[in-house]
Design an enzyme around this catalytic site. Sequence first.
Site, PDB file in Angstrom:
ATOM      1  CG  LEU A 275      -2.183  -1.084   1.324  1.00 27.00           C
ATOM      2  CD1 LEU A 275      -2.659  -0.914   2.521  1.00 27.00           C
ATOM      3  CD2 LEU A 275      -2.942  -0.971   0.307  1.00 27.00           C
ATOM      4  CG  ASP A 276       0.399   4.314  -2.908  1.00 27.65           C
ATOM      5  OD1 ASP A 276       0.959   3.428  -3.166  1.00 27.65           O
ATOM      6  OD2 ASP A 276      -0.479   5.099  -3.449  1.00 27.65           O
ATOM      7  NE  ARG A 277       6.469   7.871   2.845  1.00 29.25           N
ATOM      8  CZ  ARG A 277       7.752   7.670   3.515  1.00 29.25           C
ATOM      9  NH1 ARG A 277       7.542   7.644   4.800  1.00 29.25           N
ATOM     10  NH2 ARG A 277       8.892   7.687   2.896  1.00 29.25           N
TER      11      ARG A 277
ATOM     12  CB  THR B  25      -2.843   3.757   1.102  1.00 33.42           C
ATOM     13  OG1 THR B  25      -2.667   4.627  -0.021  1.00 33.42           O
ATOM     14  CG2 THR B  25      -4.149   3.155   0.945  1.00 33.42           C
TER      15      THR B  25
ATOM     16  NE  ARG C  35      -1.903   8.708  -4.478  1.00 39.74           N
ATOM     17  CZ  ARG C  35      -0.708   9.172  -3.885  1.00 39.74           C
ATOM     18  NH1 ARG C  35       0.004   8.125  -3.650  1.00 39.74           N
ATOM     19  NH2 ARG C  35      -0.149  10.235  -3.860  1.00 39.74           N
TER      20      ARG C  35
END
Length: 315
Positions: free
Chosen positions: A139-141, A143, A240
Amino acid sequence: MRNQSGEAYAASKYHEFTVKEPCTITEFIAKQMSGISRNKLKDILKGHGVSVNYKLVTQHDYPLQPGMKVRISKHRRSTELQSKWVKIVYEDKDIIVIEKAPGILSMAATAKQYCIKNVLDEYFQRRHFKCHAHCVHRLDRDTSGLMIYAKSIEAAKILQEDWKGRVYDRRYCAVVLGQMEQEGGTVRSYLTDNKAYVTYSSPTDNGGKLAITHFRRVAASTDYSLVELRLETGRKNQIRVHMQDIGYPVVGDPKYGLEGQYMPNPLGRLCLHAFRLFFYHPMTGEKMEFETPFPTPFRNLVKEEKEKEATEEEA
């Protein structure tokens, strides 16, 4: 996909019962576990120790019908991990499912970066477990949400090599900018990165990877909308970029907001959360189904805006 070894493993971890008459989950557990205290019963539910038809249940008045399969964990979920970054949702000898907080990497890009793997490895070391956390997806930082980490190379390899076959439902929720008019839809495009590691989208093949995102509007105000998103593919920054493509960028996203426009950040974070993760266990093949509620601040943001609009109309 379940087999004899999977059945034996499940029997070592759970009490399994079949519902014979309508009742609530608390009534059922109290009957099956005679003498259990009310507080202990609540702890089991809150600790993700109960599943119905292989889906976790925490609701104390969850209704049961005849034929349903109820599992009650034989072991209380560990509470030894005290971290602002990680909450353990489920753990066995092969995998650990966690809820990640926003603001931390899933896996370090450089040796000195602190990440979820560090948190879990420290936890395993404190408990004298001879294993390490293996990151099988990211997961993105910024998120938050549900993630699986493998506790062995074998389990990691199975998940990584057949991710699409093993994971059968993965969903996110997000607050996006603007009042979404359509009830739902699908975004398809090809995604590729430039030299600055910014992901670009194209409706035609640009040499990138095909990305498919399904979305559904849950609630909307004039300024914000709460949406549910289901990924058919898992590409870098997919949600996104796709929300930007249709003119509703994720709130708090400075990288993929609307070009040339100020991106509000009322919650001080990227408003994206992985709330559902359904997959087949890498070693036993049994169904593993985990959900978290939509973050309360997400719901409140849209709700407060709607209430504000109604007040202004009355005035």
